[in-house]
Scaffold this motif. Structure first.
Motif, PDB file in Angstrom:
ATOM      1  N   LYS A  89       6.172   2.034 -17.351  1.00  0.00           N
ATOM      2  CA  LYS A  89       7.318   1.251 -16.820  1.00  0.00           C
ATOM      3  C   LYS A  89       7.963   1.629 -15.621  1.00  0.00           C
ATOM      4  O   LYS A  89       7.741   2.879 -15.214  1.00  0.00           O
ATOM      5  CB  LYS A  89       8.442   1.384 -18.183  1.00  0.00           C
ATOM      6  N   ARG A  90       8.218   0.890 -14.786  1.00  0.00           N
ATOM      7  CA  ARG A  90       8.856   1.151 -13.548  1.00  0.00           C
ATOM      8  C   ARG A  90       9.722   2.169 -13.612  1.00  0.00           C
ATOM      9  O   ARG A  90      10.826   1.810 -14.483  1.00  0.00           O
ATOM     10  CB  ARG A  90       9.207  -0.128 -12.734  1.00  0.00           C
ATOM     11  N   LEU A  91       9.831   2.983 -12.649  1.00  0.00           N
ATOM     12  CA  LEU A  91      10.914   3.950 -12.689  1.00  0.00           C
ATOM     13  C   LEU A  91      11.899   3.654 -11.504  1.00  0.00           C
ATOM     14  O   LEU A  91      13.039   3.694 -11.441  1.00  0.00           O
ATOM     15  CB  LEU A  91      10.536   5.437 -12.169  1.00  0.00           C
ATOM     16  N   VAL A  92      11.467   2.720 -10.581  1.00  0.00           N
ATOM     17  CA  VAL A  92      12.195   2.262  -9.557  1.00  0.00           C
ATOM     18  C   VAL A  92      11.971   0.847  -9.248  1.00  0.00           C
ATOM     19  O   VAL A  92      10.650   0.349  -9.325  1.00  0.00           O
ATOM     20  CB  VAL A  92      11.824   2.809  -8.056  1.00  0.00           C
ATOM     21  N   PRO A  93      12.630  -0.235  -9.291  1.00  0.00           N
ATOM     22  CA  PRO A  93      12.785  -1.508  -9.109  1.00  0.00           C
ATOM     23  C   PRO A  93      12.020  -2.057  -7.895  1.00  0.00           C
ATOM     24  O   PRO A  93      12.046  -1.263  -6.991  1.00  0.00           O
ATOM     25  CB  PRO A  93      14.178  -2.165  -9.223  1.00  0.00           C
ATOM     26  N   PRO A  94      11.606  -3.108  -7.696  1.00  0.00           N
ATOM     27  CA  PRO A  94      10.829  -3.554  -6.432  1.00  0.00           C
ATOM     28  C   PRO A  94      11.844  -3.604  -5.229  1.00  0.00           C
ATOM     29  O   PRO A  94      12.869  -4.026  -5.483  1.00  0.00           O
ATOM     30  CB  PRO A  94      10.490  -4.970  -6.651  1.00  0.00           C
ATOM     31  N   GLY A  95      11.315  -2.952  -4.316  1.00  0.00           N
ATOM     32  CA  GLY A  95      12.142  -3.052  -3.156  1.00  0.00           C
ATOM     33  C   GLY A  95      12.410  -4.249  -2.457  1.00  0.00           C
ATOM     34  O   GLY A  95      13.413  -4.291  -1.689  1.00  0.00           O
ATOM     35  N   LEU A  96      11.851  -5.229  -2.911  1.00  0.00           N
ATOM     36  CA  LEU A  96      12.013  -6.663  -2.597  1.00  0.00           C
ATOM     37  C   LEU A  96      11.645  -7.408  -3.828  1.00  0.00           C
ATOM     38  O   LEU A  96      10.633  -7.281  -4.267  1.00  0.00           O
ATOM     39  CB  LEU A  96      11.107  -7.212  -1.421  1.00  0.00           C
ATOM     40  N   GLU A  97      12.787  -8.169  -4.303  1.00  0.00           N
ATOM     41  CA  GLU A  97      12.418  -8.870  -5.565  1.00  0.00           C
ATOM     42  C   GLU A  97      11.626 -10.224  -5.038  1.00  0.00           C
ATOM     43  O   GLU A  97      11.643 -10.629  -3.886  1.00  0.00           O
ATOM     44  CB  GLU A  97      13.981  -9.415  -6.078  1.00  0.00           C
ATOM     45  N   PHE A  98      10.965 -10.878  -5.920  1.00  0.00           N
ATOM     46  CA  PHE A  98      10.018 -11.690  -5.862  1.00  0.00           C
ATOM     47  C   PHE A  98      10.541 -13.072  -5.116  1.00  0.00           C
ATOM     48  O   PHE A  98      10.099 -13.600  -4.077  1.00  0.00           O
ATOM     49  CB  PHE A  98       9.476 -12.252  -7.152  1.00  0.00           C
ATOM     50  N   GLU A  99      11.835 -13.474  -5.698  1.00  0.00           N
ATOM     51  CA  GLU A  99      12.697 -14.533  -5.030  1.00  0.00           C
ATOM     52  C   GLU A  99      12.993 -14.225  -3.373  1.00  0.00           C
ATOM     53  O   GLU A  99      13.340 -15.174  -2.829  1.00  0.00           O
ATOM     54  CB  GLU A  99      14.010 -14.783  -5.906  1.00  0.00           C
ATOM     55  N   ASP A 100      13.086 -12.989  -2.963  1.00  0.00           N
ATOM     56  CA  ASP A 100      13.340 -12.778  -1.730  1.00  0.00           C
ATOM     57  C   ASP A 100      12.079 -12.618  -0.772  1.00  0.00           C
ATOM     58  O   ASP A 100      12.323 -12.414   0.234  1.00  0.00           O
ATOM     59  CB  ASP A 100      13.997 -11.284  -1.698  1.00  0.00           C
ATOM     60  N   LEU A 101      10.867 -12.896  -1.336  1.00  0.00           N
ATOM     61  CA  LEU A 101       9.807 -12.924  -0.576  1.00  0.00           C
ATOM     62  C   LEU A 101       9.642 -13.897   0.409  1.00  0.00           C
ATOM     63  O   LEU A 101       9.909 -15.189   0.005  1.00  0.00           O
ATOM     64  CB  LEU A 101       8.258 -12.796  -1.304  1.00  0.00           C
ATOM     65  N   PRO A 102       9.394 -13.665   1.497  1.00  0.00           N
ATOM     66  CA  PRO A 102       8.722 -14.817   2.365  1.00  0.00           C
ATOM     67  C   PRO A 102       7.419 -15.523   1.862  1.00  0.00           C
ATOM     68  O   PRO A 102       7.007 -15.181   0.923  1.00  0.00           O
ATOM     69  CB  PRO A 102       8.551 -14.390   3.871  1.00  0.00           C
ATOM     70  N   GLU A 103       7.371 -17.002   2.332  1.00  0.00           N
ATOM     71  CA  GLU A 103       6.083 -17.426   2.017  1.00  0.00           C
ATOM     72  C   GLU A 103       4.895 -16.546   2.360  1.00  0.00           C
ATOM     73  O   GLU A 103       4.785 -16.109   3.538  1.00  0.00           O
ATOM     74  CB  GLU A 103       5.881 -18.698   2.868  1.00  0.00           C
ATOM     75  N   ILE A 104       3.983 -16.176   1.331  1.00  0.00           N
ATOM     76  CA  ILE A 104       2.893 -15.153   1.578  1.00  0.00           C
ATOM     77  C   ILE A 104       1.711 -16.060   1.835  1.00  0.00           C
ATOM     78  O   ILE A 104       1.189 -17.103   1.136  1.00  0.00           O
ATOM     79  CB  ILE A 104       2.795 -14.575   0.280  1.00  0.00           C
ATOM     80  N   HIS A 105       0.860 -15.789   2.709  1.00  0.00           N
ATOM     81  CA  HIS A 105      -0.045 -16.466   3.250  1.00  0.00           C
ATOM     82  C   HIS A 105      -1.496 -15.813   2.924  1.00  0.00           C
ATOM     83  O   HIS A 105      -2.576 -16.174   2.535  1.00  0.00           O
ATOM     84  CB  HIS A 105      -0.245 -16.598   4.740  1.00  0.00           C
ATOM     85  N   VAL A 106      -1.631 -14.272   2.894  1.00  0.00           N
ATOM     86  CA  VAL A 106      -2.539 -13.427   2.613  1.00  0.00           C
ATOM     87  C   VAL A 106      -2.235 -12.327   1.318  1.00  0.00           C
ATOM     88  O   VAL A 106      -1.387 -11.910   1.538  1.00  0.00           O
ATOM     89  CB  VAL A 106      -3.248 -12.935   3.808  1.00  0.00           C
TER      90      VAL A 106
END
Length: 380
Positions: A138-155
């Motif tokens: 289990k994660r000890l540290v949450p994601p530094g950027l949540e999924f909803e905060d990602l820009p559109e991912i191309h690669v």
């Protein structure tokens, strides 16, 4: 037919099968593809202690666990490990089409922005590194950027199929977020495409070491690594592992993935370097006798930085999940700093980022200014 004759026929058949298997496994490798074995992949520069299925690694595994049980290594104390996330700027990242940046989301997950193309390495944004969502690491540290905060991912690039690097829930969300026509192009080592397609994850490109692909103005190279693959007890080394070099007109990035130290790094530097930025793992290195072939330690990470001819490097693969190594959770960056001092390399040139930290990538310096207000992590 008597039971005795059946017994002897069975013994003869077993001997024949064993001889065939042994003779097949002893076939000399093709010099052009020495990492291709018989129905599996292998490391050309090192005996793989994990084996084709992991069975003959069992004595080493038991020895390691016995050492822990008898006090040879301290059990990790996750309760005293604390990390402060950097305060990120998701709006900037979503709108950014010009500035080259790198953001450490955690573990081996980086968001790289080059020429308006948004790239994720080994994307893992769920709570556990495990086959199931209700148990496991289990994660000890949450994601530094949540999924909803990602820009559109191309690669997306995937280095290998271990659960802390290939996270199917994250990949499914990425592929479904904007529909199949705008889902990211996913580059994977040989053998992984079938797994992703079985999960209805499209746009997957398989690559062997030294293959290259062009996409959105970038050249993507799969490069060697010294590691292994497995998602079940029965599929050891059936899929390949790799690093990736991502090259634009004016920037060269290397994602090492997971790897032990090998001559491959010098070859990567000669063929594709120098690199403007390399992402190099520094965690899961103890005990050395057990994991040395598969994971670099911080001192070897400094050698990788030099071998690949990286102008700047950032540390990954530490401090996010409770990895099954014996080192304390906060030890990797401390040892890295000591190794850099010994090698007379600036900590700006090979730096430790905060979870969630975004940095501008400059052509003339490794320092860069962060795009966020960061409180230093507790690594004292």
């Amino acid at each position: 037919m008597t039971s005795r004759s059946i017994h002897w026929r069975s013994c003869v058949l077993l001997i024949v099968v064993v001889l065939v298997v042994v003779s097949c496994q002893s076939l000399p490798p093709d010099p052009a593809t020495p990492h291709h074995g018989v129905n599996k992949f292998q490391n050309p520069h090192s005996h793989d202690p994990h084996g084709p299925q992991g069975w003959y690694a069992l004595p080493d595994f038991l020895k390691w666990r016995w050492e822990r049980l008898t006090g040879g290594a301290p059990e990790p104390d996750d309760d005293v490990y604390q990390v402060t996330l950097a305060h990120n700027d998701p709006a900037y990242l979503k709108s950014n089409r010009q500035d080259p940046t790198v953001t450490w989301i955690g573990h081996s997950t980086l968001l790289l922005q080059l020429d308006g193309v948004h790239i994720l390495t080994d994307p893992h944004l769920t709570e556990r590194s495990s086959p199931v969502s209700w148990a496991g690491s289990k994660r000890l540290v949450p994601p530094g950027l949540e999924f909803e905060d990602l820009p559109e991912i191309h690669v997306v690039v995937i280095s290998h199929n271990h659960y802390d690097h290939l996270d199917l829930p994250t990949l499914r969300r990425l592929s479904q977020q904007r529909g199949s026509e705008r889902s990211p192009r996913i580059f994977v080592p040989l053998g992984i495409k079938a797994l992703l397609e079985s999960e209805n994850i499209p746009n997957v490109i398989e690559m062997d070491w030294w293959d290259q692909e062009r996409y959105k103005g970038l050249t993507i190279h799969a490069v060697p690594a010294q590691h292994y693959s497995r998602r079940t007890p029965f599929d050891g080394n059936r899929t390949l592992w790799a690093g990736f070099a991502i090259i634009s007109d004016d920037f060269r990035f290397l994602f090492v993935g997971d790897s032990g130290y090998s001559p491959d790094f010098e070859e990567i530097g000669k063929r594709l370097g120098p690199f403007d930025l390399a992402a190099i793992p520094i965690g899961h290195y103890a005990p050395r006798w057990y994991v040395q072939a598969m994971h670099v330690d911080p001192e070897e990470a400094v050698l990788v930085h030099r071998d690949v001819r990286a102008r700047c490097s950032v540390a990954i693969h530490w401090g996010t999940f409770p990895l099954p190594g014996d080192e304390p959770l906060d030890e990797p960056p401390k040892r890295l700093r000591a190794a850099l001092l010994e090698a007379d390399i600036s900590q700006h040139d090979f730096s430790v980022m905060q979870h969630g930290e975004t940095r501008h990538l400059h052509a003339d310096t490794c320092e860069g200014e962060p795009r966020n207000i960061a409180t230093p992590a507790n690594d004292s």
